[in-house]
Design a protein around this motif. Structure first.
Motif, PDB file in Angstrom:
ATOM      1  N   ALA A  42      43.871  27.112  51.778  1.00 30.35           N
ATOM      2  CA  ALA A  42      45.230  26.989  52.332  1.00 30.35           C
ATOM      3  C   ALA A  42      46.012  25.878  51.638  1.00 30.35           C
ATOM      4  O   ALA A  42      47.234  25.973  51.486  1.00 30.35           O
ATOM      5  N   GLN A  66      47.250  27.608  48.664  1.00 38.44           N
ATOM      6  CA  GLN A  66      48.174  28.676  49.044  1.00 38.44           C
ATOM      7  C   GLN A  66      49.547  28.123  49.427  1.00 38.44           C
ATOM      8  O   GLN A  66      50.575  28.675  49.025  1.00 38.44           O
ATOM      9  N   ARG A  67      49.581  27.041  50.189  1.00 38.15           N
ATOM     10  CA  ARG A  67      50.858  26.436  50.609  1.00 38.15           C
ATOM     11  C   ARG A  67      51.706  26.029  49.412  1.00 38.15           C
ATOM     12  O   ARG A  67      52.928  26.012  49.498  1.00 38.15           O
ATOM     13  N   ARG A  68      51.057  25.706  48.307  1.00 41.11           N
ATOM     14  CA  ARG A  68      51.777  25.266  47.105  1.00 41.11           C
ATOM     15  C   ARG A  68      51.945  26.403  46.092  1.00 41.11           C
ATOM     16  O   ARG A  68      52.373  26.174  44.978  1.00 41.11           O
ATOM     17  N   HIS A  69      51.570  27.612  46.490  1.00 39.33           N
ATOM     18  CA  HIS A  69      51.663  28.797  45.623  1.00 39.33           C
ATOM     19  C   HIS A  69      50.898  28.602  44.321  1.00 39.33           C
ATOM     20  O   HIS A  69      51.379  28.937  43.242  1.00 39.33           O
TER      21      HIS A  69
END
Length: 176
Positions: free
Chosen positions: A26, A29-32
């Motif tokens: 995550a 993921q939050r930072r792509h």
């Protein structure tokens, strides 16, 4: 200041707890940020898991990511290294039709030239194993794909540092 993105190998020493992988993924993921590969195994210290992740980003970004990873309670220590600071390998296996092995005289040469090996042969198929750098595996894949690959699987990167890591001393203290 725009820093160049490059490949980093992230090494994370953790307790082996359920849900930790989700929390760490995550963070990316939050930072792509795409994780190029991930591998989990036992480490050199009993009861400590070692994760190896490969990501492509700037040094500024990787420093922030490491900080976020180390905030996870179960994470003992996280590091990042550039390609020239580590020794690494990947592994893969190819499933191919057996008639290629028996019907094409150059096939054994292809296997030998690529430092691969046959691990199983039966009437329907044979399996080739190859370990090496990502580029070596990519090259063999390109060659074999012209013959028709039945199945292909590739591992995540495994890596160790060229320089001594002080983690073992730190982890011994963790065990006590």
């Amino acid at each position: 200041m725009n820093q160049e993105n490059k490949l980093y190998t992230v090494t994370i020493y953790t307790e082996n707890n359920i849900g930790l992988l989700n929390r760490i993924s995550a963070i990316f993921q939050r930072r792509h940020i795409n994780v190029e590969s991930i591998n989990s195994s036992v480490s050199e210290i009993e009861n400590v898991t070692k994760w190896i992740m490969v990501v492509k980003l700037s040094e500024e970004q990787i420093k922030k990511i490491i900080g976020q990873i180390e905030k996870q309670v179960e994470v003992i220590k996280a590091y990042y290294h550039t390609e020239d600071e580590i020794i690494y390998q990947e592994s893969c296996i190819f499933k191919m039709k057996s008639d290629l092995l028996f019907g094409d005289s150059q096939f054994p040469d292809i296997i030998k030239e690529n430092n691969a090996r046959i691990v199983i042969v039966n009437k329907q198929f044979f399996v080739i194993e190859k370990s090496g750098k990502k580029e070596e595996i990519d090259d063999l894949y390109k060659v074999l794909s012209t013959y028709g690959i039945m199945q292909f699987t590739r591992s995540g990167r495994i890596a160790i540092t060229k320089d001594e890591m002080k983690i073992s001393t730190m982890l011994e203290a963790f065990q006590n």
